[in-house]
Write an enzyme that holds these catalytic residues in place. Structure first.
Site, PDB file in Angstrom:
ATOM      1  N   LYS A 177      -4.458   3.316  -0.476  1.00 41.31           N
ATOM      2  CA  LYS A 177      -4.496   1.909  -0.916  1.00 41.31           C
ATOM      3  C   LYS A 177      -5.592   1.135  -0.198  1.00 41.31           C
ATOM      4  O   LYS A 177      -6.212   0.232  -0.761  1.00 41.31           O
ATOM      5  CB  LYS A 177      -3.158   1.239  -0.626  1.00 41.31           C
ATOM      6  CG  LYS A 177      -2.013   1.731  -1.458  1.00 41.31           C
ATOM      7  CD  LYS A 177      -0.787   0.870  -1.183  1.00 41.31           C
ATOM      8  CE  LYS A 177       0.409   1.340  -1.965  1.00 41.31           C
ATOM      9  NZ  LYS A 177       1.042   2.528  -1.392  1.00 41.31           N
ATOM     10  N   GLU A 182       0.810  -7.015   4.157  1.00 39.53           N
ATOM     11  CA  GLU A 182       0.206  -7.862   3.128  1.00 39.53           C
ATOM     12  C   GLU A 182       1.004  -9.130   2.926  1.00 39.53           C
ATOM     13  O   GLU A 182       2.201  -9.163   3.192  1.00 39.53           O
ATOM     14  CB  GLU A 182       0.174  -7.125   1.775  1.00 39.53           C
ATOM     15  CG  GLU A 182      -0.992  -6.200   1.611  1.00 39.53           C
ATOM     16  CD  GLU A 182      -0.999  -5.510   0.259  1.00 39.53           C
ATOM     17  OE1 GLU A 182      -0.059  -5.700  -0.533  1.00 39.53           O
ATOM     18  OE2 GLU A 182      -1.962  -4.786   0.012  1.00 39.53           O
ATOM     19  N   ARG A 197      -2.813   9.194 -11.657  1.00 39.97           N
ATOM     20  CA  ARG A 197      -1.909  10.164 -12.293  1.00 39.97           C
ATOM     21  C   ARG A 197      -1.398   9.568 -13.594  1.00 39.97           C
ATOM     22  O   ARG A 197      -1.634   8.405 -13.888  1.00 39.97           O
ATOM     23  CB  ARG A 197      -0.714  10.428 -11.382  1.00 39.97           C
ATOM     24  CG  ARG A 197       0.022   9.136 -11.035  1.00 39.97           C
ATOM     25  CD  ARG A 197       1.290   9.396 -10.252  1.00 39.97           C
ATOM     26  NE  ARG A 197       1.777   8.221  -9.561  1.00 39.97           N
ATOM     27  CZ  ARG A 197       2.630   7.339 -10.067  1.00 39.97           C
ATOM     28  NH1 ARG A 197       3.066   7.469 -11.301  1.00 39.97           N
ATOM     29  NH2 ARG A 197       3.031   6.302  -9.363  1.00 39.97           N
TER      30      ARG A 197
END
Lengths: 216, 477
Positions: B119, B213, B315
């Site tokens: 990420k 975050e 994916r």
């Protein structure tokens, strides 16, 4: 009240357990020339660091792995038709008849005497990192569970939740699960020994030491 | 195109959908299963379609050597990881491609998975391309003191913004799918959450990195379905989907395509412009990194219409079908057809070119996907273990249900395995517009029979009532 004598008689009537050896994963199987009736040794060494007798080899992706006896005993019923075959995981290879040792008999009897804290549901169980560290450093008996103490992580369906111990205060006398393996609901996780039980435990140990005859 | 034999390294409904796509495209297949999954629908379907020779029992879906050993023993030429397990494991993809007997990995090339699977790296790439990302750490935090300082900074920033109750997200850097993520509201809770997530990540992901975050409330979770060909030179998108209906653990429960519907709902911003912005950002980023299979760009959009890129899933996703059901491909040889995204993934993975451009892709109607799960929404969506005794629904031309629960086909009871997610079925509904899709969705749920008992004998808890209740508020903030 625990009837140690009666339990010992029961165990003497059937003093062994049948251990089915299965393939841990896929691969090509090769037996090592064992035949029914052969004796095999279990793991040895101070920490069981020496593997037991090799029973067969399993080759997967060019890696050959020995399948070793997890207990000493006598080999029975070998699936010889699998020789040289690619096998799936969980296929039975042979059976070992393992005669119970004194320590195993003591553990079986004590399972009835200790306070058993059981898995509330089928799941994978782990000790919380603090308890795990303590056990690794000082052994199981260095942990003193008390009511409400957060001791386990329950992992099922990829979700993890904490689990607190509930029961009498004592020391962990036995751990009945492997971390990361599935445990069925109702199966014991740990056996806790209360201070008041120490005499009983000594009695069990003495009786088994005096009365149990190891068969191999 | 040469025929391949594809090893399906997954389970349940995704294994069934991959198997069906293999059959449609004329490829052979091999399915694997574990002892716990012996009764699963994917085992039954494989047996039906390919006989016992197309099935192998393995120790675990997470043991790469098992997958490769079965591939060798069955002469498979490619491996499809599905989602979860090895789908985003670049080491697995690299090993498949570089071993003595190479296998085609049906997914992006391993370098792309490595670059976008993290990420933090994704955030860096996005920022370098001018793509907006969520405020927070741009590298994994391994030190608790540093994590606390960062959390303090975010709490202070939220106070300055006039947010009364600040909130910080603690996420496993290598996590995904709603796993390894917690939200915290104060510093004390933050410390224990940080330790918990770090332990979880170490145990399950072998990577202790944790991201901190800012938690953005009242957002919509949108996704852009991207498809690129090998070589990464051409890419298109198959529209957007809205995945805002989630459990408390931030796992999706209902997905709707397209992501916003300005024809039915009034937004405080120009919804069309936001959708254009996120699709063009996603495709541009895919082209910039040479993205070469199907993948999903995940966005959050605030009530003011500000989009932030969250992450890229390299994916196929569970919800690919809801994008497929509204996407149409025009072409001389195909007329106008719905898109089977799994078949496209197979085609692209095996090296075929896209064969169309964005101009050939159009969209029609509204799709809704329901994830039918054995869980108790009133008790923090706790998974429910038990036995399914009845499972049926009314077939409709606008409805497609994928399920691994054999009860739906054979009527036999099915014990839900505890080793995996308690997902029971995916239902995809199509309607000409949002109103019709909602009405059809409700009709499906009303006609759904799903009965059984949990381990204690009580009726099996499911999320059907929750799905029904949330259908009317789809696509609203």
């Amino acid at each position: 009240m625990l009837n140690v004598k009666e339990m010992l008689e029961e165990l003497k009537a059937s003093p062994y357990e049948e251990i089915e050896v299965v393939t841990p994963h896929t691969g090509v199987i090769q037996f090592v020339g064992l035949k029914a009736g052969d004796r095999v040794a279990g793991p040895g060494g101070k920490w069981n660091e020496k593997p037991g007798s090799v029973l067969a080899t399993l080759t997967r992706e060019k890696n050959k792995k020995n399948i070793c006896a997890t207990q000493k005993g006598v080999v029975t019923d070998i699936a010889a038709d699998l020789e040289g075959q690619f096998v799936e995981a969980g296929v039975r290879l042979l059976t070992i008849r393992h005669f119970l040792s004194k320590d195993e008999v003591i553990a079986r009897i004590l399972k009835k005497a200790l306070y058993l804290f059981c898995a509330p549901e089928r799941a994978k169980y782990y000790f919380v990192p603090e308890i795990d560290g303590k056990i690794k450093a000082g052994g199981e008996q260095s942990v003193k569970p008390r009511d409400g103490m957060e001791m386990f992580i329950v992992s099922r369906m990829k979700r993890e939740t904490p689990l607190a111990y509930s029961g009498p205060e004592g020391i962990i006398y036995a751990v009945y699960f492997q971390q990361g393996d599935n445990v069925d609901g109702g199966q014991p996780l740990i056996g806790v020994c209360q201070e008041s039980q120490l005499t009983l435990i000594q009695d069990v140990v003495n009786r088994v030491q005096g009365e149990w005859e190891e068969q191999d | 195109m040469p025929q391949h034999k594809i090893l399906i390294a997954n389970r349940g409904e995704i294994a069934m959908r991959i198997l069906s796509a293999c059959v449609r495209l004329g490829h052979g297949f091999v399915c694997v299963y574990t002892e716990a999954d012996a009764a699963s629908g994917h085992v039954r379907l494989a047996r039906e379609q390919g006989g016992e020779g197309s099935l192998r029992r393995i120790r675990s879906y997470q043991d790469a050597s098992e997958i490769f050993a079965v591939a060798d023993a069955t002469n498979a030429t490619a491996v499809h990881p599905g989602y979860g397990f090895f789908a985003e494991d670049f080491r697995f993809a690299r090993r498949a491609e570089t071993r003595d007997r190479p296998l085609v990995f049906i997914g992006p090339s391993w370098g792309v998975i490595r670059d976008l699977g993290d990420k933090i790296n994704t955030k860096r790439i996005a920022r370098s391309l001018g793509v907006p990302t969520i405020p927070g750490s741009d590298r994994p935090i391994f030190d608790e003191m540093e994590a606390v300082e960062l959390a303090l900074t975010i709490f202070a920033f939220q106070r300055e913004q006039g947010i009364a109750e600040g909130c910080v997200l603690v996420k496993a850097s290598a996590g995904g799918g709603g796993m390894g993520i917690e939200e915290v509201y104060d510093l004390d809770a933050f410390r224990s959450a940080y330790r918990r997530i770090r332990n979880y990540a170490k145990r399950n992901l072998s990577d202790e990195g944790v991201l901190i975050e800012q938690r953005i409330f009242d957002f919509n979770h949108l996704e852009v379905q991207v498809a690129g060909e090998r070589g990464g030179k051409n890419a298109v998108h198959f529209g957007t989907r809205n995945c805002s209906v989630q459990s408390l653990g931030r796992q999706k429960r209902i997905e709707v395509a397209p992501g916003f519907d300005a024809a039915s709902i009034e937004y405080a911003f120009d919804a069309g412009r936001v959708l254009d912005a996120i699709t063009s950002h996603s495709v541009n980023m895919a082209l910039a990194v040479g993205y070469d299979n199907v993948g999903t760009w995940e966005w959050i959009v605030t009530p003011k219409g500000e989009p932030f890129l969250m992450e890229v899933n390299t994916r196929i996703q569970v919800e690919n079908g809801v994008s497929g059901v509204i996407s149409r491909l025009r072409g001389a040889d195909r007329g106008e057809a719905r898109v089977d995204i799994i078949a496209e993934q197979l085609r692209l993975g095996l090296g075929e070119p896209l064969g169309y451009t964005q101009a050939d892709v159009s969209f029609s109607g509204v799709g809704i996907e329901y994830r039918v799960i054995a869980e108790d929404p009133s008790n923090r969506f706790t998974p429910c273990l038990g036995r399914i005794e009845r499972f049926s629904w009314r077939p409709e031309p606008w409805l497609a249900v994928s399920t691994q629960v054999p009860t739906a086909v054979t009527g036999e009871p099915y014990d839900i395995p505890m080793d995996y997610d308690p997902n029971l079925a995916l239902a995809i509904i199509w309607g000409a517009d949002l109103r019709e899709a909602r009405a059809r969705g409700e009709a499906f749920l009303d006609g759904l029979v799903l009965e059984g008992a949990d381990a204690s004998g009580a009726p099996l808890a499911t999320n059907v009532a929750f799905l029904r209740a949330r259908t009317q508020t789809l696509l609203h903030f």
